[in-house]
Design an enzyme around this catalytic site. Structure first.
Site, short mmCIF file in Angstrom:
data_model
loop_
_atom_site.label_atom_id
_atom_site.label_comp_id
_atom_site.label_asym_id
_atom_site.label_seq_id
_atom_site.Cartn_x
_atom_site.Cartn_y
_atom_site.Cartn_z
N LYS A 31 0.89 -1.20 0.13
CA LYS A 31 0.01 -0.28 0.03
C LYS A 31 0.91 1.29 0.14
O LYS A 31 1.98 1.27 0.27
CB LYS A 31 -0.97 -0.04 1.11
CG LYS A 31 -2.16 -0.98 1.02
CD LYS A 31 -3.08 -1.01 1.91
CE LYS A 31 -4.48 -1.69 1.37
NZ LYS A 31 -5.62 -1.82 2.66
N ARG A 38 -3.68 -10.04 4.77
CA ARG A 38 -4.10 -10.17 3.47
C ARG A 38 -3.07 -9.42 2.59
O ARG A 38 -2.81 -8.33 2.85
CB ARG A 38 -5.34 -9.35 3.43
CG ARG A 38 -6.31 -9.35 2.11
CD ARG A 38 -7.34 -8.32 2.24
NE ARG A 38 -7.80 -8.40 0.81
CZ ARG A 38 -7.79 -7.44 -0.06
NH1 ARG A 38 -6.84 -6.67 -0.02
NH2 ARG A 38 -8.56 -7.38 -1.25
#
Length: 274
Positions: A221, A255
């Site tokens: 991210k 995840r």
């Protein structure tokens, strides 16, 4: 702490990995990468062989500012792939990344095992009714607004307190509908600045007060690559560092795009804590 997936009890006391398979052309990291049946099945097989417990299919891009697509388009992208994956790997525990109740319902009819909702039911009030009807685990994430507006809603008086209040309220709604298996996701990168994301990660263990398993979605991210002055393609090392910290802060599920590396984190973490 366990959840029931298609009659199988999954013990989340030992951390698990959820492998990401994006079916969108505009995902921030792997958009458009899996374009045919062979590529899709090869990637799922790799993730399962590397140790993923869950495969998370998403057909709606939720990156900041992502364009909206219709429910029909989301179903068109998702259902054939779900059917393909389960025909090849019938025992796979497939999670569906969607905030739409119709998409969730049709995926569950085809054999999906759990639903991963970025809005915790706030973008579709029928979502929790579907979860309750199908008796599946439900991942509820913290977010404000929607993918187009979320980065405009980043002002908090007390970040951790407001996130805890959010989960308290959403968990209360879930309980009222008879939903038992709930996993909470603090929503790294959603309605949060870079600094807020790191504040949240530093205090992630405080969310254990909700008495629910925690999912950490940190993989590649912008909170990683912007800090490091690179891009998503070169953010694996940073992802691994943050995944280890998330485990130390009591995350139950990682995840990730990179399953093998996440499994190595868990192996090392287990060695350190047993």
């Amino acid at each position: 702490m366990t959840i029931n997936c298609k009659g199988k009890l999954i013990d989340l006391t030992n951390p698990k990995v959820m492998g990401i398979l994006n079916l969108t052309p505009d995902s921030f990291y792997d958009g458009g990468k899996y374009k045919n049946e062979r590529d899709i099945l090869e990637q799922v097989e790799k993730m399962l062989s590397w140790g993923a417990t869950f495969i998370d299919l998403g057909a709606y891009s939720t990156r900041p500012g992502a364009d909206e697509i219709s429910t029909d388009e989301e179903l068109k992208r998702l259902l054939p792939v779900l059917e393909l994956v389960l025909s090849k790997f019938p025992d796979a525990l497939v999670s569906i990344d969607t905030f739409k109740s119709k998409v969730a319902e049709e995926a569950l009819e085809l054999g999906a095992a759990l639903i991963n909702d970025i809005s915790a039911g706030l973008l579709d009030e029928a979502m929790m009714e579907v979860i309750a009807e199908y008796h599946v685990p439900y991942i509820m994430m913290h977010m404000r607004g929607n993918p187009k507006t979320m980065q405009e809603q980043i002002f908090y008086e007390d970040l951790l307190q407001e996130i805890m209040f959010y989960f308290s309220e959403r968990l209360s709604v879930a309980r009222s509908k008879g939903i038992i298996d709930v996993i909470i996701d603090p929503g790294f990168g959603f309605s949060k600045t870079l600094e807020q994301n790191y504040e949240l990660l530093k205090n992630l263990d405080l969310l254990t007060m909700a008495d629910r398993p925690i999912l950490a979605g940190l993989s590649r991210k912008s909170m990683i690559y912007k800090l490091l002055g690179t891009d998503a393609q070169h953010a694996l090392n940073g992802t691994t560092a943050l995944n280890m910290l998330a485990l130390e802060k009591r995350a139950s599920i990682l995840r990730v795009h990179d399953v093998a590396e996440a499994m190595e984190c868990i192996k090392i973490y287990r060695q350190l804590t047993t």
